[in-house]
Structures are given as structure tokens and as C-alpha cells.
Design an enzyme around this catalytic site. Sequence first.
Site, PDB file in Angstrom:
ATOM      1  N   LYS A  49       0.848  -1.205   0.000  1.00 15.52           N
ATOM      2  CA  LYS A  49       0.000   0.000   0.000  1.00 15.52           C
ATOM      3  C   LYS A  49       0.877   1.247   0.000  1.00 15.52           C
ATOM      4  O   LYS A  49       0.451   2.318   0.435  1.00 15.52           O
ATOM      5  CB  LYS A  49      -0.946   0.009   1.207  1.00 15.52           C
ATOM      6  CG  LYS A  49      -2.011  -1.086   1.170  1.00 15.52           C
ATOM      7  CD  LYS A  49      -3.069  -0.804   0.109  1.00 15.52           C
ATOM      8  CE  LYS A  49      -4.102  -1.911   0.043  1.00 15.52           C
ATOM      9  NZ  LYS A  49      -5.023  -1.739  -1.111  1.00 15.52           N
TER      10      LYS A  49
ATOM     11  N   ALA B 137       3.183   7.036   0.941  1.00 17.78           N
ATOM     12  CA  ALA B 137       2.155   7.649   0.071  1.00 17.78           C
ATOM     13  C   ALA B 137       1.169   8.502   0.853  1.00 17.78           C
ATOM     14  O   ALA B 137       0.136   8.894   0.320  1.00 17.78           O
ATOM     15  CB  ALA B 137       1.416   6.558  -0.694  1.00 17.78           C
TER      16      ALA B 137
ATOM     17  N   LEU C 158      -1.566   9.736   3.831  1.00 12.66           N
ATOM     18  CA  LEU C 158      -2.779   9.223   4.491  1.00 12.66           C
ATOM     19  C   LEU C 158      -3.354   8.036   3.720  1.00 12.66           C
ATOM     20  O   LEU C 158      -3.403   8.055   2.483  1.00 12.66           O
ATOM     21  CB  LEU C 158      -3.798  10.364   4.504  1.00 12.66           C
ATOM     22  CG  LEU C 158      -5.227  10.039   4.931  1.00 12.66           C
ATOM     23  CD1 LEU C 158      -5.274   9.743   6.412  1.00 12.66           C
ATOM     24  CD2 LEU C 158      -6.138  11.218   4.604  1.00 12.66           C
TER      25      LEU C 158
ATOM     26  N   LEU D  34      -6.023   6.695   2.117  1.00 12.03           N
ATOM     27  CA  LEU D  34      -7.237   7.344   1.607  1.00 12.03           C
ATOM     28  C   LEU D  34      -8.461   6.448   1.745  1.00 12.03           C
ATOM     29  O   LEU D  34      -9.587   6.948   1.758  1.00 12.03           O
ATOM     30  CB  LEU D  34      -7.023   7.746   0.143  1.00 12.03           C
ATOM     31  CG  LEU D  34      -5.954   8.838  -0.056  1.00 12.03           C
ATOM     32  CD1 LEU D  34      -5.608   8.982  -1.535  1.00 12.03           C
ATOM     33  CD2 LEU D  34      -6.415  10.172   0.512  1.00 12.03           C
TER      34      LEU D  34
ATOM     35  N   GLY E 101       0.782  13.087   3.726  1.00 12.02           N
ATOM     36  CA  GLY E 101       1.121  12.771   5.114  1.00 12.02           C
ATOM     37  C   GLY E 101       2.504  12.166   5.264  1.00 12.02           C
ATOM     38  O   GLY E 101       3.093  12.226   6.353  1.00 12.02           O
TER      39      GLY E 101
ATOM     40  N   GLU F  83       4.577  15.076   5.708  1.00  9.01           N
ATOM     41  CA  GLU F  83       4.352  15.607   7.065  1.00  9.01           C
ATOM     42  C   GLU F  83       5.129  14.792   8.101  1.00  9.01           C
ATOM     43  O   GLU F  83       5.684  15.340   9.055  1.00  9.01           O
ATOM     44  CB  GLU F  83       2.856  15.585   7.387  1.00  9.01           C
ATOM     45  CG  GLU F  83       2.042  16.494   6.489  1.00  9.01           C
ATOM     46  CD  GLU F  83       0.583  16.549   6.893  1.00  9.01           C
ATOM     47  OE1 GLU F  83       0.155  17.582   7.427  1.00  9.01           O
ATOM     48  OE2 GLU F  83      -0.149  15.561   6.663  1.00  9.01           O
TER      49      GLU F  83
ATOM     50  N   GLU G 285      -2.934  16.720  -1.536  1.00 12.60           N
ATOM     51  CA  GLU G 285      -4.171  17.101  -0.841  1.00 12.60           C
ATOM     52  C   GLU G 285      -5.028  18.011  -1.714  1.00 12.60           C
ATOM     53  O   GLU G 285      -6.263  17.867  -1.761  1.00 12.60           O
ATOM     54  CB  GLU G 285      -3.829  17.841   0.468  1.00 12.60           C
ATOM     55  CG  GLU G 285      -3.374  16.955   1.603  1.00 12.60           C
ATOM     56  CD  GLU G 285      -1.873  16.655   1.595  1.00 12.60           C
ATOM     57  OE1 GLU G 285      -1.235  16.862   0.546  1.00 12.60           O
ATOM     58  OE2 GLU G 285      -1.369  16.191   2.628  1.00 12.60           O
TER      59      GLU G 285
ATOM     60  N   ARG H 219      -7.025  16.105  -4.102  1.00 13.90           N
ATOM     61  CA  ARG H 219      -7.941  15.125  -3.492  1.00 13.90           C
ATOM     62  C   ARG H 219      -9.083  15.801  -2.747  1.00 13.90           C
ATOM     63  O   ARG H 219      -9.926  15.147  -2.137  1.00 13.90           O
ATOM     64  CB  ARG H 219      -7.196  14.226  -2.496  1.00 13.90           C
ATOM     65  CG  ARG H 219      -5.935  13.594  -3.034  1.00 13.90           C
ATOM     66  CD  ARG H 219      -6.145  12.192  -3.566  1.00 13.90           C
ATOM     67  NE  ARG H 219      -4.883  11.648  -4.041  1.00 13.90           N
ATOM     68  CZ  ARG H 219      -4.607  11.318  -5.301  1.00 13.90           C
ATOM     69  NH1 ARG H 219      -5.526  11.446  -6.232  1.00 13.90           N
ATOM     70  NH2 ARG H 219      -3.428  10.838  -5.634  1.00 13.90           N
TER      71      ARG H 219
ATOM     72  N   GLY I 145      -3.149  17.570   7.465  1.00 21.47           N
ATOM     73  CA  GLY I 145      -3.766  17.269   8.756  1.00 21.47           C
ATOM     74  C   GLY I 145      -2.774  16.710   9.756  1.00 21.47           C
ATOM     75  O   GLY I 145      -3.114  16.458  10.908  1.00 21.47           O
TER      76      GLY I 145
HETATM   77  C1  1HE Z   1      -2.964   3.694  -1.307  1.00 22.74           C
HETATM   78  C2  1HE Z   1      -2.365   4.963  -1.158  1.00 22.74           C
HETATM   79  C3  1HE Z   1      -2.937   5.846  -0.209  1.00 22.74           C
HETATM   80  C4  1HE Z   1      -1.270   3.876  -2.659  1.00 22.74           C
HETATM   81  N1  1HE Z   1      -4.009   5.423   0.475  1.00 22.74           N
HETATM   82  N2  1HE Z   1      -4.018   3.317  -0.587  1.00 22.74           N
HETATM   83  N3  1HE Z   1      -1.729  10.414  -0.919  1.00 22.74           N
HETATM   84  C5  1HE Z   1      -1.828  10.420  -2.256  1.00 22.74           C
HETATM   85  O1  1HE Z   1      -2.682  11.062  -2.833  1.00 22.74           O
HETATM   86  C6  1HE Z   1      -0.873   9.527  -2.984  1.00 22.74           C
HETATM   87  C7  1HE Z   1      -1.634   8.332  -3.544  1.00 22.74           C
HETATM   88  N4  1HE Z   1      -0.734   7.332  -4.091  1.00 22.74           N
HETATM   89  C8  1HE Z   1      -0.134   7.460  -5.308  1.00 22.74           C
HETATM   90  O2  1HE Z   1      -0.193   8.486  -5.955  1.00 22.74           O
HETATM   91  C9  1HE Z   1       0.633   6.275  -5.797  1.00 22.74           C
HETATM   92  O3  1HE Z   1       0.155   5.131  -5.121  1.00 22.74           O
HETATM   93  C10 1HE Z   1       2.166   6.387  -5.610  1.00 22.74           C
HETATM   94  C11 1HE Z   1       2.720   7.437  -6.577  1.00 22.74           C
HETATM   95  C12 1HE Z   1       2.556   6.748  -4.183  1.00 22.74           C
HETATM   96  C13 1HE Z   1       2.807   5.001  -5.940  1.00 22.74           C
HETATM   97  O4  1HE Z   1       2.390   4.587  -7.219  1.00 22.74           O
HETATM   98  P1  1HE Z   1       2.524   3.020  -7.615  1.00 22.74           P
HETATM   99  O5  1HE Z   1       2.171   2.929  -9.073  1.00 22.74           O
HETATM  100  O6  1HE Z   1       3.829   2.521  -7.166  1.00 22.74           O
HETATM  101  O7  1HE Z   1       1.435   2.246  -6.709  1.00 22.74           O
HETATM  102  P2  1HE Z   1      -0.172   2.134  -6.894  1.00 22.74           P
HETATM  103  O8  1HE Z   1      -0.501   1.104  -7.910  1.00 22.74           O
HETATM  104  O9  1HE Z   1      -0.771   3.489  -7.117  1.00 22.74           O
HETATM  105  O10 1HE Z   1      -0.633   1.690  -5.445  1.00 22.74           O
HETATM  106  C14 1HE Z   1      -0.400   0.375  -4.966  1.00 22.74           C
HETATM  107  C15 1HE Z   1      -1.495   0.072  -3.963  1.00 22.74           C
HETATM  108  O11 1HE Z   1      -1.363   0.982  -2.877  1.00 22.74           O
HETATM  109  C16 1HE Z   1      -2.869   0.310  -4.517  1.00 22.74           C
HETATM  110  O12 1HE Z   1      -3.745  -0.600  -3.873  1.00 22.74           O
HETATM  111  P3  1HE Z   1      -4.259  -1.965  -4.599  1.00 22.74           P
HETATM  112  O13 1HE Z   1      -5.104  -2.623  -3.556  1.00 22.74           O
HETATM  113  O14 1HE Z   1      -4.978  -1.486  -5.814  1.00 22.74           O
HETATM  114  O15 1HE Z   1      -2.994  -2.725  -4.929  1.00 22.74           O
HETATM  115  C17 1HE Z   1      -3.199   1.708  -4.070  1.00 22.74           C
HETATM  116  O16 1HE Z   1      -4.592   1.952  -3.976  1.00 22.74           O
HETATM  117  C18 1HE Z   1      -2.568   1.710  -2.709  1.00 22.74           C
HETATM  118  N5  1HE Z   1      -2.257   3.056  -2.255  1.00 22.74           N
HETATM  119  N6  1HE Z   1      -1.324   5.045  -2.013  1.00 22.74           N
HETATM  120  C19 1HE Z   1      -4.537   4.194   0.285  1.00 22.74           C
HETATM  121  N7  1HE Z   1      -2.439   7.058   0.019  1.00 22.74           N
HETATM  122  C20 1HE Z   1      -3.174  13.716   7.844  1.00 22.74           C
HETATM  123  S1  1HE Z   1      -3.759  14.324   6.386  1.00 22.74           S
HETATM  124  C21 1HE Z   1      -2.652  13.787   5.153  1.00 22.74           C
HETATM  125  C22 1HE Z   1      -3.319  13.936   3.830  1.00 22.74           C
HETATM  126  C23 1HE Z   1      -2.634  13.150   2.759  1.00 22.74           C
HETATM  127  O17 1HE Z   1      -1.702  12.435   2.978  1.00 22.74           O
HETATM  128  S2  1HE Z   1      -3.295  13.354   1.198  1.00 22.74           S
HETATM  129  C24 1HE Z   1      -2.219  12.485   0.145  1.00 22.74           C
HETATM  130  C25 1HE Z   1      -2.633  11.066  -0.025  1.00 22.74           C
END
Ligand code: 1HE
Length: 267
Positions: A34, A71, A73, A75, A118, A121, A141, A144, A149
Site C-alpha cells: 500500500k 504515500a 494518508l 485514503l 502525510g 508531514e 491534498e 484530493r 492534517g
Molecule cells: C494507497 C495509497 C494511499 C497507494 N491510500 N491506498 N496520498 C496520495 O494522494 C498519494 C496516492 N498514491 C499514489 O499516488 C501512488 O500510489 C504512488 C505514486 C505513491 C505510488 O504509485 P505506484 O504505481 O507505485 O502504486 P499504486 O498502484 O498506485 O498503489 C499500490 C497500492 O497501494 C494500490 O492498492 P491496490 O489494492 O490497488 O494494490 C493503491 O490503492 C494503494 N495506495 N497510495 C490508500 N495514500 C493527515 S492528512 C494527510 C493527507 C494526505 O496524505 S493526502 C495524500 C494522499
Amino acid sequence: MSDSKHEAANKLPPSLRFEQRGAVGILRLSRPHKRNALDDGTIQGIEDFFSTTPSDIKAIVIHGEGEHFCAGLDLSELSERDIAAGIAHSRAWHRAFERIEFGRVPVVAGLHGAVVGGGLELAAACHIRVAERSAYYALPEGSRGIFLGGGGSVRLPRLIGTACVIDMMLTGRTYGADEGVALGFSHYIVEAGAGLARAIELAERIAGNAPMTNFAAMHVLPHNAEQDRASGLLMEALMAAIAQGDPEAKRRLRDFLEKRAPKTVRQ
Ligand code: 1HE
């Protein structure tokens, strides 16, 4: 999980793994499938771990397993949360990351791949950041529909300036590892695969310092950056006197004067 002799390490959730090498503790984000997204259990595990750092650990390294540091929070946990639960969730992150920043020992983050949301962060709550060339920084963020946070709205402007944080959030701008050093995200940059080793090396050096000096650097410097000049200077005088009065400082000063300690040379 871990079979460490330390209770705190044995109670970690499966998403965190602990290893001890001498005086250095290594905490690994261990959810690579993840992309080390931070779910509630992981945040609680971080808070618990840093609340009970064992006394024989003098510095800690945080690292992420797999291709990415973190990656951000998880989500998938966000969709069902109402406003009150959202506030409680953010406050839980604040507690956990405050334990890192103002805990007992310095923390070095070894960064690679995505250091986003996060995850950024979390990195910002650490005291030293080492970035591999693959590291990149982003605040998704904005796209999205959510906001920082985990203390990022307070810590990140202090690292890179408010204007840059606004730009990252509004435009989705990303920064690479080289730019990250210039901006202030990371202190060191290393080649691919070398981040953990460099972070451990730095942590070992930190662990060799007098504990009182490490405490002063972690606690007094950020405090003084936020208070008025007169209070800061007074705090400095008090801390200086406390540190130099410690028997450990006396021993180290004697070692230098009697030519047993290394000189300060350019490394
Ligand atoms: C996740 C998450 C996640 C991956 N929450 N499940 N963060 C983001 O907006 C970043 C979201 N993630 C990505 O953009 C990409 O996953 C990455 C660039 C980090 C990596 O890409 P990649 O191609 O290596 O992996 P993938 O195919 O996108 O993800 C692999 C699995 O991880 C997949 O799940 P699967 O069950 O389909 O295999 C994804 O759904 C899962 N995954 N990132 C949940 N973030 C206190 S407030 C803080 C606010 C924030 O942090 S907002 C930013 C959130």
C-alpha cells in the site's frame, strides 16, 4: 512486528517493524503493498513507540520498505469520516508526530520515492532528512479535495517557506531530490539504495553526542525560533549552563584539553 527485547517494539502493528543496532533504533514503515500509506493503526503505533522509546536507544532512523517512503494518508479510511471524526483523526496525527519531534531522542528520516502528503508531514517531524535521488515531494491534498492534517501546515512553511507550500497545494507542483536539498526538505542527498545506510551512519554519530546536547538541539532550537529574542537568549543561557554543568560535558572537555578527543576538522 519485531522480537525486540523492548515492550514498545513488540506491541507494534504489522505495518511497523523495529530493529535495534547498538544505540540506534530503526523503525520501518512496513506496508509496501500500500506504498506505506498511513492508516489509523500505524499512526497509533508511531505515537506509542515514540512515547516509550527505550533508554538504551540514543537515536532513531525512520525508513520505508519498498519503492516509496510513504504515500501519505490511507485514503481508503477517509470516505466514511464525518467532521468530528476528522478533527479527532488530525489530532491523533498531531500527537504522534509531536512525539517524534519533541521526543527523547533525535530522529533521522531516510527518504526515497514518494514522500507525499502525510508522508511529507511525517518526514518534516523528523530532525534530519536524508534523500535518495529517487525521492520526490508533493502535496496531493489539493487535488484530493482535502487539506494537510498531520502538522504540515505548521512544519512545512518553516522548512521551505509559506509561498512554496501554497504553490505545491494549489498547483500540484512536485519537487525532486536535488531541488529538495536546495529548498530545505532534506539535508543530505545520496545515491539510490544508500539512504538507509547514510541515515544509520548519521544516527550513530548523533547517538555518540552527550544526551543533554541532543536534548537542547531538539527542544530549545525550535522553541527559540518561535519566541521573542530576549526570551530566546535567556533560554539559551540557561540551557548552556545546564549542559556544561553535566558530568558528561566535564568529561568531554577534559578529554579535549588532555588531547584525547578528536579535533574539529573539515570532513
Ligand atoms: C494507497 C495509497 C494511499 C497507494 N491510500 N491506498 N496520498 C496520495 O494522494 C498519494 C496516492 N498514491 C499514489 O499516488 C501512488 O500510489 C504512488 C505514486 C505513491 C505510488 O504509485 P505506484 O504505481 O507505485 O502504486 P499504486 O498502484 O498506485 O498503489 C499500490 C497500492 O497501494 C494500490 O492498492 P491496490 O489494492 O490497488 O494494490 C493503491 O490503492 C494503494 N495506495 N497510495 C490508500 N495514500 C493527515 S492528512 C494527510 C493527507 C494526505 O496524505 S493526502 C495524500 C494522499
